[in-house]
Design an enzyme around this catalytic site. Structure first.
Site, short mmCIF file in Angstrom:
data_model
loop_
_atom_site.label_atom_id
_atom_site.label_comp_id
_atom_site.label_asym_id
_atom_site.label_seq_id
_atom_site.Cartn_x
_atom_site.Cartn_y
_atom_site.Cartn_z
N GLU A 1 -4.62 -6.98 2.84
CA GLU A 1 -3.50 -7.43 3.37
C GLU A 1 -3.43 -8.97 3.36
O GLU A 1 -2.77 -9.88 3.16
CB GLU A 1 -3.47 -7.36 4.95
CG GLU A 1 -2.69 -5.63 5.33
CD GLU A 1 -3.80 -4.58 5.06
OE1 GLU A 1 -4.96 -5.11 4.81
OE2 GLU A 1 -3.27 -3.67 5.26
N HIS B 1 -0.44 1.41 16.08
CA HIS B 1 0.62 1.86 14.88
C HIS B 1 1.87 1.51 15.54
O HIS B 1 2.85 2.05 15.43
CB HIS B 1 0.57 2.98 14.48
CG HIS B 1 -0.36 3.33 13.31
ND1 HIS B 1 -1.84 3.51 13.80
CD2 HIS B 1 -0.40 3.40 12.18
CE1 HIS B 1 -2.45 3.48 12.72
NE2 HIS B 1 -1.53 3.37 11.69
N GLU C 1 0.72 -1.18 -0.02
CA GLU C 1 -0.23 -0.10 0.01
C GLU C 1 0.63 1.32 -0.19
O GLU C 1 1.86 1.39 0.81
CB GLU C 1 -0.90 0.07 1.16
CG GLU C 1 -1.86 -1.11 1.17
CD GLU C 1 -2.12 -1.71 2.44
OE1 GLU C 1 -2.08 -0.89 3.38
OE2 GLU C 1 -2.95 -2.93 2.60
N GLN D 1 2.17 -2.37 5.77
CA GLN D 1 2.59 -1.11 6.20
C GLN D 1 2.80 -1.04 7.57
O GLN D 1 3.77 -0.29 8.27
CB GLN D 1 1.28 -0.25 5.93
CG GLN D 1 1.60 1.12 5.55
CD GLN D 1 0.69 1.70 4.84
OE1 GLN D 1 -0.62 2.02 5.31
NE2 GLN D 1 0.76 2.37 3.66
N PHE D 2 2.17 -1.70 8.65
CA PHE D 2 2.35 -1.78 9.75
C PHE D 2 2.05 -3.13 10.60
O PHE D 2 0.95 -3.64 10.28
CB PHE D 2 1.40 -0.85 10.66
CG PHE D 2 1.97 0.88 10.43
CD1 PHE D 2 2.69 1.39 11.17
CD2 PHE D 2 1.04 1.48 9.38
CE1 PHE D 2 2.90 2.94 11.11
CE2 PHE D 2 1.39 2.67 9.04
CZ PHE D 2 2.26 3.25 9.86
N ASP E 1 0.84 -3.97 12.90
CA ASP E 1 -0.44 -3.93 13.57
C ASP E 1 -1.56 -4.58 12.63
O ASP E 1 -2.69 -4.66 13.20
CB ASP E 1 -0.92 -2.27 13.97
CG ASP E 1 0.18 -1.75 14.74
OD1 ASP E 1 0.18 -1.42 15.93
OD2 ASP E 1 1.42 -1.56 14.21
N PHE E 2 -1.19 -4.68 11.27
CA PHE E 2 -2.29 -5.19 10.49
C PHE E 2 -2.11 -6.40 9.95
O PHE E 2 -2.57 -7.04 8.95
CB PHE E 2 -2.71 -4.07 9.19
CG PHE E 2 -2.65 -2.47 9.77
CD1 PHE E 2 -3.44 -2.16 10.66
CD2 PHE E 2 -1.99 -1.81 9.15
CE1 PHE E 2 -3.79 -1.05 11.15
CE2 PHE E 2 -2.12 -0.27 9.35
CZ PHE E 2 -2.96 0.02 10.64
N ILE E 3 -1.26 -6.91 10.55
CA ILE E 3 -0.57 -8.28 9.82
C ILE E 3 -1.46 -9.44 10.42
O ILE E 3 -1.48 -10.28 9.60
CB ILE E 3 0.99 -8.76 10.46
CG1 ILE E 3 1.69 -9.46 9.44
CG2 ILE E 3 0.89 -9.22 11.88
CD1 ILE E 3 3.00 -9.64 9.61
#
Ligand SMILES: Cc1ncc(C[n+]2csc(CCOP(=O)(O)OP(=O)(O)O)c2C)c(N)n1
Lengths: 322, 343
Positions: B76, B145, B45, B98-99, B101-103
């Protein structure tokens, strides 16, 4: 493009091979010749044989648990398929995966995991790679209607739409996702309507009509190969037996089952070929005998194959790190 | 006692060595690897003309074009799982999360597909890919984040997990990741992106996967760490040197599969160990390293293995006064080391 008689005979062979192998696998499981479970797709043959017939070896299919017929038509030798069910050393996965997670590299069949709809995502990634590599391979991604409720399926279709990838998405709408009826899984009758939202065409067809599934798939495959992007094909069909062989399927009515058995795709296709004089009774008998021999040979191969060596437990975890 | 550069680093005076930040080393590594091997492509992204939210992919889109540097939809799951397919048909994809935290949205792709592809197919299919993931606290990112979830993925055999602490290792590990056959989860700590500088050779070199490095030698106690906590452990070691405590600091570099031998050899020498890691405390990196030392190095020990980590709070909170309590700083690390030495 009219379907040639050779193609029709080829489809006939695979329709019968798939039906016979599937029925035989059910028996083998019930006899305790292999363990785990078995996912039969009897009744749904046309939804996989039609799309897969004539694909190139370097085309790729994405399968779930019920796509034994796709695997056979795509070119996985049934001896290796049997070895997979029997979890033997000669199984392409060397006994690591689970019954019905068929994989065979030479025919572009990527060994799946159990996660529903996941192989659709993976093969859409193959199609992205072909776009980057400027190749004209195509992929066909199979799911049941149940899998279309899962978000990952939508991510794949969305991405394929954005990048006009060479994908054919096939939904085999067999009305049941394990024990959950379609009406509790999706709020639309025709799942092909979903395609509009992703910017490509979608069609709903009779999934028990072999000629229709073949012709529709061929058109979608040609379109994908040309670089014109994906197509969604919904095929209405029905599975005759339980979700797997350990499921008595008590959640559905006998009337529903009987009504669908009348639409059995294999004899229906056979009648058409007989009427058109493309095959006759002698052709039928010799085809069935050939199939019978192939199946016997495959079972023998699988049962003679040794169990994997216990020491192979830790093989194929990592490639060498350096 | 002497302070050393990473053991694998050349002397900073060598003519082709530049001082770079960690993020510059990563960007340079990506440029070089994509030039070397045209099978490599990036997808993520905001990574194309925007150059990534932290600018790690700066200049790559301009150089390699839209087929090799692809802006992804916010997807994702597709980003990782789809790329398993791209790897199988012969490319080397590098998706960017990107972070960290979104994995969680990509766990199926990472754990069930990338990590297990080789095993589940009996070695028929391999899945070489480099999943770059920006992670870490101490940048005021708040709950969503700031995460560094590496320990989740140390529980996924088949996956290589890497977390560099300095620019030299960052570039060298990235190159190794692109040159192997395994899926690699490559963690980039955003606090380190621009706060750590170091020598980076401008010629081709690699840092091996699966090998820890002894970044500071000492005889009194072994500290095992990685990424940001490694840098803070080095600060603590420096403080303690003034007190006469000689700390041996090991940078894991690869978290999975990790280098037991280097850790055990060090503990055999020092008889004491402290594990410093960035994640909630329970079942983190410290649990594994501590258990491994207890199992395989029990007879070496003169003191219990100690863990230094954030508490079991869900994550670093946003309010600065709370955030300050979260990550261990050099003082907290130093105190744990003193306690271990005094035991
Ligand atoms: C993500 C996920 N959730 C649940 C399951 C368990 N499961 C296996 S098959 C199945 C039903 C699938 O229905 P459908 O996609 O319609 O395929 P069909 O079985 O009808 O061929 C379920 C719930 C699974 N394998 N993966």
């Amino acid at each position: 493009m009219p379907v040639s008689n050779d193609e029709l005979r080829g489809l006939y062979y695979y329709a019968n091979l798939v039906r016979q192998v599937d029925e035989r696998c059910r028996r083998l499981f019930k006899q305790g010749r292999f363990h785990g479970t078995y996912f039969s797709a009897v009744g749904q043959e046309a939804t996989v044989v039609g799309p897969c017939y004539g694909l190139r070896p370097d085309d790729v299919i994405g399968i779930q648990h019920r796509e034994i017929g796709a695997v056979i038509t795509k070119g996985m030798p049934i001896r290796y398929l049997m070895a997979q069910l029997f979890a033997r050393q000669d199984s392409p996965d060397k006994g690591k995966s689970h019954p019905c997670h068929y994989g065979w590299k030479p025919a572009g069949i990527i060994t799946p995991a159990s996660t529903i709809a996941a192989q659709t995502v993976i093969v859409t990634g193959c199609a992205l790679a072909w776009k980057i590599q400027k190749k004209d391979n195509v992929t066909i991604a199979f799911v049941g209607e149940g899998a279309t409720s899962n978000g990952v399926w939508h991510e794949a279709l969305n991405f394929a739409g954005v990048h006009k990838l060479a994908c054919v998405f096939v939904v085999q709408d067999n009305l049941w996702a394990e024990s959950v009826p379609k009406r509790l899984g999706v709020p639309v009758d025709n799942l092909s309507e979903r395609a509009r939202a992703y910017g490509f065409p979608g069609v709903t067809i009779d999934g028990n009509d072999m000629i229709q599934t073949y012709e529709t798939s061929q058109e979608a495959i040609r379109r994908a190969r040309r670089g014109d992007g994906p197509t969604l094909i919904e095929m209405k069909t029905y599975r005759w037996y339980g979700h797997s062989e350990i499921d008595p399927a008590n959640y559905r009515t006998q009337e529903e089952l009987e009504a669908w058995k009348k639409k059995d795709p294999v004899p229906r296709f056979e009648r058409v070929l007989m009427e058109r004089g493309i095959i006759d009774e002698a052709y039928k008998q010799s085809t069935l005998q050939k199939i019978e021999r192939e199946i016997e040979e495959a079972i023998e191969f699988a049962e003679k194959s040794p169990h994997p060596d216990p020491s192979s437990l830790m093989e194929d975890v990592y490639a060498p790190l350096a | 006692m002497k302070t050393m550069e990473p053991t694998t680093a050349p002397p900073a005076a060598a003519p082709d060595v530049k001082t770079m930040t960690l993020i510059e080393a990563i960007t340079q590594g990506l440029h070089e690897e994509m030039e070397r091997d045209e099978r490599i492509f990036l997808i993520g992204e905001d990574i194309a003309s925007y150059g990534g939210v932290f600018k790690a992919t700066r200049g790559l889109y301009e150089k390699f074009g839209p087929l090799r540097v692809i802006d992804s939809p916010i997807s994702e799951n597709f980003l990782v799982q789809g790329m398993v397919g791209a790897a199988i048909v012969g490319l080397i994809p590098s998706p960017e999360i990107q972070f960290d935290d979104f994995i969680s949205l990509a766990v199926d792709g990472i754990v069930e597909h990338a990590a297990k592809m080789r095993y589940r197919s009996g070695g028929m299919f391999t899945c070489p890919m480099v999943i770059r993931c920006c992670c870490g606290a101490a940048v005021g990112g708040g709950l969503f984040h700031s995460q560094f979830n590496a320990s989740w993925f140390m529980h996924a055999p088949g996956l290589v997990v890497v977390a560099p602490s300095n620019p030299y290792d960052a570039k060298g590990l990235l190159k190794s990741a692109f040159r192997g056959q395994n899926p690699v989860l490559y963690y980039e700590h955003k606090r380190l992106y621009r706060t750590v500088k170091g020598p980076v050779p401008q010629h081709d070199y690699t840092v091996p996967l699966g090998k820890a490095s002894v970044v500071r030698e000492g005889s009194h106690v072994t500290v095992v760490s990685y990424a940001l906590m490694l840098q803070r452990s080095l600060e603590a070691a420096e403080k303690l040197a003034a007190e006469g405590i000689e700390v041996e600091v090991i940078d894991l570099r690869t978290l999975a599969p990790y280098d037991k031998e280097t850790i055990l050899a060090s503990v055999e020498k020092t008889a004491r160990a402290v594990v410093v890691y960035e994640s909630s405390r329970t079942m983190g990196v410290g649990a594994e390293i501590g258990a491994m030392i207890a199992e395989d190095g029990f007879s070496f020990l003169d003191a219990p293995v100690r863990r230094v980590s954030p508490p079991d709070a869900p994550q670093e909170p946003f309010a600065p006064v709370l955030a300050d309590q979260y990550l261990p700083d050099a003082n907290r690390i130093a105190q744990a080391i003193r306690d271990t030495v005094a035991y």
